[in-house]
Design an enzyme around this catalytic site. Structure first.
Site, PDB file in Angstrom:
ATOM      1  N   GLU A 238       0.824  -1.324   0.005  1.00 18.55           N
ATOM      2  CA  GLU A 238      -0.173  -0.038   0.036  1.00 18.55           C
ATOM      3  C   GLU A 238       0.962   1.270   0.033  1.00 18.55           C
ATOM      4  OE1 GLU A 238      -2.815   3.016   0.702  1.00 18.55           O
ATOM      5  OE2 GLU A 238      -1.025   2.876   2.182  1.00 18.55           O
ATOM      6  N   ASP A 239       2.044   1.462   0.594  1.00 21.33           N
ATOM      7  CA  ASP A 239       2.639   2.663   0.696  1.00 21.33           C
ATOM      8  C   ASP A 239       4.151   2.091   0.615  1.00 21.33           C
ATOM      9  OD1 ASP A 239       3.387   5.072   0.731  1.00 21.33           O
ATOM     10  OD2 ASP A 239       2.683   5.699   2.822  1.00 21.33           O
TER      11      ASP A 239
ATOM     12  N   HIS B 127      -0.714   0.514   7.170  1.00 21.08           N
ATOM     13  CA  HIS B 127      -1.177   1.509   6.068  1.00 21.08           C
ATOM     14  C   HIS B 127       0.082   2.410   5.646  1.00 21.08           C
ATOM     15  CE1 HIS B 127      -5.558   3.367   5.272  1.00 21.08           C
ATOM     16  NE2 HIS B 127      -4.474   3.434   4.102  1.00 21.08           N
TER      17      HIS B 127
ATOM     18  N   ILE C 223       2.995   4.665   5.545  1.00 19.61           N
ATOM     19  CA  ILE C 223       4.777   4.738   6.175  1.00 19.61           C
ATOM     20  C   ILE C 223       5.395   6.140   6.012  1.00 19.61           C
ATOM     21  CG2 ILE C 223       4.600   2.398   6.482  1.00 19.61           C
ATOM     22  CD1 ILE C 223       6.369   2.211   4.015  1.00 19.61           C
TER      23      ILE C 223
ATOM     24  N   HIS D 175      -3.698  -0.297  11.949  1.00 18.06           N
ATOM     25  CA  HIS D 175      -5.298  -0.484  12.297  1.00 18.06           C
ATOM     26  C   HIS D 175      -5.525  -1.639  12.973  1.00 18.06           C
ATOM     27  CE1 HIS D 175      -6.035   3.055   9.821  1.00 18.06           C
ATOM     28  NE2 HIS D 175      -5.588   2.539   8.687  1.00 18.06           N
TER      29      HIS D 175
ATOM     30  N   ASN E 235      -4.813   7.407   7.688  1.00 22.38           N
ATOM     31  CA  ASN E 235      -4.495   6.968   6.389  1.00 22.38           C
ATOM     32  C   ASN E 235      -2.886   6.918   5.998  1.00 22.38           C
ATOM     33  OD1 ASN E 235      -4.022   6.862   3.359  1.00 22.38           O
ATOM     34  ND2 ASN E 235      -5.969   6.598   3.171  1.00 22.38           N
ATOM     35  N   ASP E 236      -2.346   8.348   6.192  1.00 24.82           N
ATOM     36  CA  ASP E 236      -0.897   8.352   5.852  1.00 24.82           C
ATOM     37  C   ASP E 236      -0.300   9.284   6.713  1.00 24.82           C
ATOM     38  OD1 ASP E 236       1.330   7.690   4.480  1.00 24.82           O
ATOM     39  OD2 ASP E 236       1.016   9.244   2.809  1.00 24.82           O
TER      40      ASP E 236
ATOM     41  N   ASN F 218      -5.868  11.797   1.806  1.00 23.54           N
ATOM     42  CA  ASN F 218      -5.215  10.358   1.677  1.00 23.54           C
ATOM     43  C   ASN F 218      -3.566  10.660   1.740  1.00 23.54           C
ATOM     44  OD1 ASN F 218      -4.137   7.763   0.479  1.00 23.54           O
ATOM     45  ND2 ASN F 218      -6.322   7.515   0.278  1.00 23.54           N
TER      46      ASN F 218
ATOM     47  N   ASP G 145      -4.149   8.433  -4.572  1.00 22.57           N
ATOM     48  CA  ASP G 145      -3.707   7.961  -3.252  1.00 22.57           C
ATOM     49  C   ASP G 145      -2.566   8.414  -2.929  1.00 22.57           C
ATOM     50  OD1 ASP G 145      -3.614   6.041  -1.307  1.00 22.57           O
ATOM     51  OD2 ASP G 145      -4.576   4.412  -2.492  1.00 22.57           O
ATOM     52  N   ASN G 146      -1.478   7.642  -2.746  1.00 24.52           N
ATOM     53  CA  ASN G 146      -0.195   8.071  -2.064  1.00 24.52           C
ATOM     54  C   ASN G 146       0.480   8.758  -3.079  1.00 24.52           C
ATOM     55  OD1 ASN G 146      -0.579   7.052   0.681  1.00 24.52           O
ATOM     56  ND2 ASN G 146      -0.282   5.146  -0.317  1.00 24.52           N
TER      57      ASN G 146
END
Length: 334
Positions: A33-34, A94, A96, A113, A147-148, A203, A248-249
């Site tokens: 995800e990240d 999630h 980082i 989470h 989220n981030d 996000n 998103d990221n």
């Protein structure tokens, strides 16, 4: 309902953009995800996110942090060991962010989470034995649905809350009603405060090379906000760049300051788990975001046949890592 569909970009189909030298990374099967890359080319990858409404390929397996050394000719992903005393069983990583201290200590901040809660876990990276030593768990009433994050010091950071509500049903209601109750929070041991608000769903977050600006992605508003950072850590709005995709990221090119973005061309496909209609992937590169006319390039796009649900794209010395919410990860040489 039509506004909800437009927030999810429900009707968008994309034309593919292929890159010649890409391969899927062995061992990463349940998300990436990240991704955050240190100045020396070590890349941290968070894997195994379970997020309400989005499928997981291994719902019972704890999340993991992988490391890749991008200086190697054929880099591979190695799972980092986590020190004893940390509850690995409920680890659900999630966003980082890394911070390198003056004495070269590497801190890794991980949004976690466990049991549907939101915490930020602070680790120290020990390179000699590929491990993370857990230093502390950060919880706060203002960190509700994190989220981030982007690290500002060895124990301070900015964080995005992607929803006001942490309850799954209320989260969907919030999106359905188009409430702009999502925000950015500054956290330090001395002070915790909201520093920006009014997002549909804040996000990805990152910081410019000169450390003057914070970039915030609003995934359901399809845009990137540029915020000026002040001495008291408050943020003020400078400009918004509107795009036609769910952002998103955000990652920053360490040489040029370009913003690399992992995007979901069609959010509906991300939430509806339909094997006939896979969530697609898109990578954008933004040059000169502060200028009148920033340059937006589609670097990569795939209909889901190779990579599903891209959430991040990070660059280092001509090497590009593309990560996903729940699927594989791609390593490309540009």
């Amino acid at each position: 309902l039509s506004s909800c569909r437009s927030r999810l970009n429900a009707s968008r189909e994309i034309a593919p953009v292929t890159l010649p030298n890409c391969r899927l990374i062995k061992g990463i099967e349940t998300g990436s995800e990240d991704i955050d890359i240190l100045p020396n080319g070590l890349a941290f990858i968070s894997s195994g996110l379970k997020y309400p409404g989005i499928k997981s390929l291994a719902p019972d397996k704890p999340g993991e942090i992988f490391l890749m050394d991008l200086n190697e000719d054929n880099p591979r992903a190695v799972e980092l060991r986590i020190s004893r005393g940390f509850d690995v069983a409920s680890f659900n990583p999630h966003g980082i962010s890394t911070y390198v201290d003056r004495d070269d200590t590497v801190y890794l901040f991980v949004v976690n989470h466990p049991h549907q809660k939101s915490t930020v876990e602070l680790f120290k990276f020990v390179e000699d034995d590929n491990s993370l030593v857990h230093l502390k768990t950060i919880q706060h009433d203002l960190l509700t649905s994190v989220n981030d994050i982007v690290a500002m010091g060895p124990d301070s950071f900015y964080a995005t809350n992607d929803h006001y509500f942490s309850d799954f049903v209320l989260m969907f209601l919030e999106m359905f009603l188009g409430l702009t109750w999502s925000n950015v929070v500054y956290y330090s041991p001395k002070e915790v405060k909201e520093v920006a608000a009014g997002f549909y769903s804040a996000n990805g977050i990152n910081i410019s090379l000169d450390k003057k600006y914070i970039y915030v992605a609003d995934i359901f508003d399809h845009n990137v906000h540029v915020m000026e950072k002040h001495a008291n850590w408050n943020l003020t709005h400078v400009k918004t760049l509107q795009l036609d995709t769910l952002i998103d990221n955000l990652s920053i090119d360490p040489h040029t300051g370009d913003i690399w973005i992992g995007c979901h061309p069609n959010g509906m496909k991300l939430f509806y788990d339909d094997p006939e209609n896979l969530p697609a992937s898109e990578v954008l590169r933004i040059q000169n975001i502060l200028s009148e006319e920033p340059t937006v390039t589609r670097v990569y796009a795939d209909n889901g046949s190779v990579l599903q649900g891209t959430s991040v794209a990070s660059i280092y010395e001509g090497k590009l890592l593309i990560g996903t919410v729940f699927h594989r990860a791609l390593y490309c040489e540009l």
